[in-house]
Design an enzyme around this catalytic site. Structure first.
Site, mmCIF file in Angstrom:
data_model
loop_
_atom_site.group_PDB
_atom_site.id
_atom_site.type_symbol
_atom_site.label_atom_id
_atom_site.label_comp_id
_atom_site.label_asym_id
_atom_site.label_seq_id
_atom_site.Cartn_x
_atom_site.Cartn_y
_atom_site.Cartn_z
ATOM 1 N N ARG A 26 0.601 -0.778 -0.010
ATOM 2 C CA ARG A 26 -0.430 -0.385 0.391
ATOM 3 C C ARG A 26 1.430 1.216 0.407
ATOM 4 O O ARG A 26 -0.179 2.006 0.196
ATOM 5 C CB ARG A 26 -1.050 0.383 1.074
ATOM 6 C CG ARG A 26 -1.916 -1.266 1.303
ATOM 7 C CD ARG A 26 -2.407 -1.386 0.041
ATOM 8 N NE ARG A 26 -3.709 -0.888 -0.051
ATOM 9 C CZ ARG A 26 -4.857 -0.797 0.372
ATOM 10 N NH1 ARG A 26 -5.262 -1.878 1.159
ATOM 11 N NH2 ARG A 26 -6.375 -0.260 0.273
ATOM 12 N N ARG A 30 -2.671 6.853 0.061
ATOM 13 C CA ARG A 30 -2.717 6.458 1.490
ATOM 14 C C ARG A 30 -1.342 7.725 1.677
ATOM 15 O O ARG A 30 -2.234 8.615 3.335
ATOM 16 C CB ARG A 30 -2.356 5.241 2.164
ATOM 17 C CG ARG A 30 -3.084 4.306 2.126
ATOM 18 C CD ARG A 30 -3.234 3.257 2.725
ATOM 19 N NE ARG A 30 -4.420 2.463 2.680
ATOM 20 C CZ ARG A 30 -5.030 1.632 3.747
ATOM 21 N NH1 ARG A 30 -3.093 0.797 4.675
ATOM 22 N NH2 ARG A 30 -5.627 1.079 4.354
ATOM 23 N N ARG A 39 -5.150 12.861 -6.184
ATOM 24 C CA ARG A 39 -6.436 12.784 -6.008
ATOM 25 C C ARG A 39 -7.527 13.297 -5.927
ATOM 26 O O ARG A 39 -8.508 14.005 -6.745
ATOM 27 C CB ARG A 39 -6.352 11.751 -4.276
ATOM 28 C CG ARG A 39 -7.689 11.210 -4.595
ATOM 29 C CD ARG A 39 -6.997 10.068 -3.211
ATOM 30 N NE ARG A 39 -8.224 9.544 -2.514
ATOM 31 C CZ ARG A 39 -9.549 10.390 -1.912
ATOM 32 N NH1 ARG A 39 -9.660 11.195 -1.810
ATOM 33 N NH2 ARG A 39 -10.613 9.000 -1.817
ATOM 34 N N ASP A 76 -7.158 -1.291 -7.549
ATOM 35 C CA ASP A 76 -6.780 -1.982 -6.092
ATOM 36 C C ASP A 76 -7.723 -3.364 -6.987
ATOM 37 O O ASP A 76 -8.034 -3.593 -8.386
ATOM 38 C CB ASP A 76 -8.507 -1.180 -6.197
ATOM 39 C CG ASP A 76 -8.665 -1.475 -4.532
ATOM 40 O OD1 ASP A 76 -8.078 -0.435 -3.610
ATOM 41 O OD2 ASP A 76 -9.692 -2.581 -4.169
ATOM 42 N N TYR A 154 -15.868 -10.087 -1.040
ATOM 43 C CA TYR A 154 -16.344 -8.251 -1.064
ATOM 44 C C TYR A 154 -17.594 -8.610 -1.903
ATOM 45 O O TYR A 154 -18.737 -8.252 -1.551
ATOM 46 C CB TYR A 154 -15.259 -7.352 -1.350
ATOM 47 C CG TYR A 154 -14.181 -6.505 -0.875
ATOM 48 C CD1 TYR A 154 -14.692 -5.931 -0.276
ATOM 49 C CD2 TYR A 154 -13.242 -7.516 -0.546
ATOM 50 C CE1 TYR A 154 -13.803 -5.430 1.048
ATOM 51 C CE2 TYR A 154 -12.496 -7.124 0.531
ATOM 52 C CZ TYR A 154 -12.350 -6.185 1.521
ATOM 53 O OH TYR A 154 -11.547 -5.448 2.003
HETATM 54 O O1 CP3 Z 1 0.431 -1.121 -2.522
HETATM 55 C C1 CP3 Z 1 -0.403 -0.355 -3.097
HETATM 56 O O2 CP3 Z 1 -0.150 1.513 -2.768
HETATM 57 C C2 CP3 Z 1 -0.953 -0.252 -4.307
HETATM 58 C C3 CP3 Z 1 -2.536 0.021 -4.406
HETATM 59 C C4 CP3 Z 1 -3.162 -1.289 -3.842
HETATM 60 C C5 CP3 Z 1 -4.492 -0.455 -3.671
HETATM 61 N N1 CP3 Z 1 -5.258 -1.084 -3.145
HETATM 62 C C6 CP3 Z 1 -5.329 1.302 -3.759
HETATM 63 C C7 CP3 Z 1 -5.990 1.894 -2.598
HETATM 64 C C8 CP3 Z 1 -3.603 -2.463 -3.542
HETATM 65 C C9 CP3 Z 1 -2.076 -3.094 -3.576
HETATM 66 C C10 CP3 Z 1 -4.453 -2.068 -2.725
HETATM 67 C C11 CP3 Z 1 -5.520 -3.495 -2.999
HETATM 68 C C12 CP3 Z 1 -6.518 -4.283 -1.793
HETATM 69 N N2 CP3 Z 1 -7.794 -2.984 -2.183
HETATM 70 C C13 CP3 Z 1 -6.419 -5.050 -0.592
HETATM 71 C C14 CP3 Z 1 -5.537 -6.739 -0.653
HETATM 72 C C15 CP3 Z 1 -3.862 -5.371 0.166
HETATM 73 C C16 CP3 Z 1 -4.813 -5.189 1.794
HETATM 74 O O3 CP3 Z 1 -4.435 -4.387 2.461
HETATM 75 O O4 CP3 Z 1 -4.652 -6.178 2.454
HETATM 76 C C17 CP3 Z 1 -8.351 -5.141 0.107
HETATM 77 C C18 CP3 Z 1 -9.142 -5.732 0.613
HETATM 78 C C19 CP3 Z 1 -8.579 -3.681 -1.259
HETATM 79 C C20 CP3 Z 1 -9.891 -3.654 -0.968
HETATM 80 C C21 CP3 Z 1 -9.877 -1.998 -0.256
HETATM 81 N N3 CP3 Z 1 -9.651 -0.895 -0.985
HETATM 82 C C22 CP3 Z 1 -10.287 -1.583 0.850
HETATM 83 C C23 CP3 Z 1 -10.799 -1.897 2.013
HETATM 84 C C24 CP3 Z 1 -10.113 -0.035 0.572
HETATM 85 C C25 CP3 Z 1 -10.688 1.375 2.601
HETATM 86 C C26 CP3 Z 1 -9.807 1.349 2.695
HETATM 87 C C27 CP3 Z 1 -8.124 1.236 2.624
HETATM 88 O O5 CP3 Z 1 -7.373 0.206 2.800
HETATM 89 O O6 CP3 Z 1 -8.212 2.468 2.180
HETATM 90 C C28 CP3 Z 1 -9.425 0.603 -0.384
HETATM 91 C C29 CP3 Z 1 -9.514 1.663 -0.797
HETATM 92 C C30 CP3 Z 1 -7.840 1.984 -1.498
HETATM 93 N N4 CP3 Z 1 -7.422 0.754 -2.585
HETATM 94 C C31 CP3 Z 1 -7.392 2.979 -1.370
HETATM 95 C C32 CP3 Z 1 -6.075 3.258 -1.905
HETATM 96 C C33 CP3 Z 1 -4.767 4.336 -2.126
HETATM 97 C C34 CP3 Z 1 -7.422 4.427 -0.662
HETATM 98 C C35 CP3 Z 1 -8.392 5.345 -1.114
HETATM 99 C C36 CP3 Z 1 -8.373 6.497 -1.131
HETATM 100 O O7 CP3 Z 1 -8.970 6.945 0.261
HETATM 101 O O8 CP3 Z 1 -7.169 7.713 -1.807
#
Ligand code: CP3
Length: 346
Positions: A26, A30, A39, A76, A154
């Site tokens: 991640r 973030r 963003r 994502d 999901y």
């Molecule tokens: O690793 C990286 O930086 C690459 C980008 C990436 C994102 N999501 C961007 C994102 C990756 C590899 C993911 C994977 C992901 N997404 C997983 C598996 C990894 C893990 O953490 O267990 C899961 C379960 C998700 C589903 C998801 N996406 C959730 C539950 C959420 C909301 C909560 C959170 O984690 O922020 C997201 C949103 C998300 N995906 C954000 C980002 C940067 C935040 C969105 C924002 O507000 O910009």
């Protein structure tokens, strides 16, 4: 491809390395103010994911700003269920939300497999092409997908959950439906990972974020079986499998067609090495919360982790994704500590 820095690929394959590679799950998004600026200029998360130039830009930010040894394509795991027919919304401070869910045979119509995966997810492959062009061989690019079990969670639950009881309920009440949906997700995921590889990713990681909510027997039947299917199909680039919270299954992951297994922070690296043997790379596993401690403590905790390694086959990372409110300067301390560490196993 000639890389300036291919440490992560060498570490994944068990080849000699001059120091351990480091990146953070991640890392794209973030934590960086630079990410928030990109963003903020768009309507939100989904527009960023679906705009290849901007997605490529935030993919590269951690390489430029933090100095990590790999980029991970900004996207994502939820783009797969959406491509299959379940649209999601990303709700601020709440997370993903699906209007429809799949809990019956009739609702399987929202889980299509008969579509052109490469075409429907072309915004991801396009972002990969642009990111690689801009990276110009500085570091490898990681592709990724969610594991079928985590995507199933999901698609059936429709949102995040502490227990995923709706998802787990189906394993008891309608295992046939569960397997049908898991098979469909698996087939699309294989095509999706192959499309990413064709577009230029150099290594792929499969995230099974919710592996830990199943018991070992259920995880073998509804989780591992499908990870194994995917790993067998991906022969072009090194594969990393990360089954968070399911350390009992790591020995089985190590037997699959993968080069690296991800280790969460609850799992002891030295113990894991004893169990899985020498022929696999371990990725992890500093507690993401350790980055809330002082610079000096981060240095100490990171060195302690590095000292527990008894092999060159390590890729340094956190035990799960970096938390959004962590200070990027603390992340830099973590990375610099790894870079300054003198490796004993060449
Ligand atoms: O690793 C990286 O930086 C690459 C980008 C990436 C994102 N999501 C961007 C994102 C990756 C590899 C993911 C994977 C992901 N997404 C997983 C598996 C990894 C893990 O953490 O267990 C899961 C379960 C998700 C589903 C998801 N996406 C959730 C539950 C959420 C909301 C909560 C959170 O984690 O922020 C997201 C949103 C998300 N995906 C954000 C980002 C940067 C935040 C969105 C924002 O507000 O910009």
């Amino acid at each position: 491809m000639d890389f300036q820095n291919d440490l992560i690929l060498r570490a994944a394959k068990g080849e000699p390395i001059e120091r351990y590679p480091v990146w953070l799950m991640r890392q794209a998004g973030r934590i960086l103010p630079e990410y928030k600026a990109v963003r903020g200029a768009l309507s939100g998360f989904k527009e960023l994911v679906e705009t290849p130039e901007r997605a490529a830009e935030v993919t590269i930010q951690p390489v430029d700003i933090l100095g990590v040894d790999a980029a991970i394509i900004f996207s994502d795991i939820l783009v797969v269920p959406e491509a299959m027919g379940l649209e999601y919304q990303m709700i601020e401070k709440k997370g993903p939300w699906f209007e429809k869910t799949i809990r019956s045979e009739e609702q399987l119509k929202y889980a299509n497999v008969d579509f052109d995966v490469e075409d429907k997810l072309s915004y991801v492959t396009e972002a990969i092409r642009i990111a690689n062009k801009e990276l110009n061989g500085r570091v490898p690019l990681i592709g990724f997908a969610g594991a079928p079990w985590t995507i199933f969670c999901y698609m059936t639950e429709g949102q995040g959950s502490k227990t995923f009881s709706e998802a787990r309920k189906i394993l008891y009440t309608n295992p046939t439906l569960a397997h049908e949906l898991l098979n469909r997700i698996t087939n699309v995921t294989i095509k999706y990972l192959k499309a990413q590889i064709k577009a230029g990713v150099h290594i792929v990681q499969i995230f099974d974020s919710w592996a830990g909510i199943l018991g070992d027997a259920q995880y073998a039947e509804f989780g591992l079986k499908y990870l194994d299917k995917i790993a067998k199909e991906i022969t072009e680039v090194p594969v990393t499998l990360f089954a968070k919270g399911a350390s009992n299954s790591n020995v089985k992951l190590a037997d699959m067609n993968c080069q690296t297994i991800g280790i969460d922070w609850n799992t002891d690296i030295a113990e894991t090495r004893k169990i899985v043997g020498e022929n696999v790379t371990l990725q992890g596993n500093l507690d993401p919360c350790a980055l809330y401690s002082s610079h000096k403590e981060i240095e100490g905790l990171t060195n302690e982790m590095l000292n527990s390694f008894e092999s060159k086959r390590h890729i340094v990372n956190l035990g799960h994704g970096v938390y959004p409110d962590v200070n990027p300067e603390k992340v830099k301390t973590f990375i610099e500590t790894v870079k300054n560490y003198e490796i004993k196993y060449k």
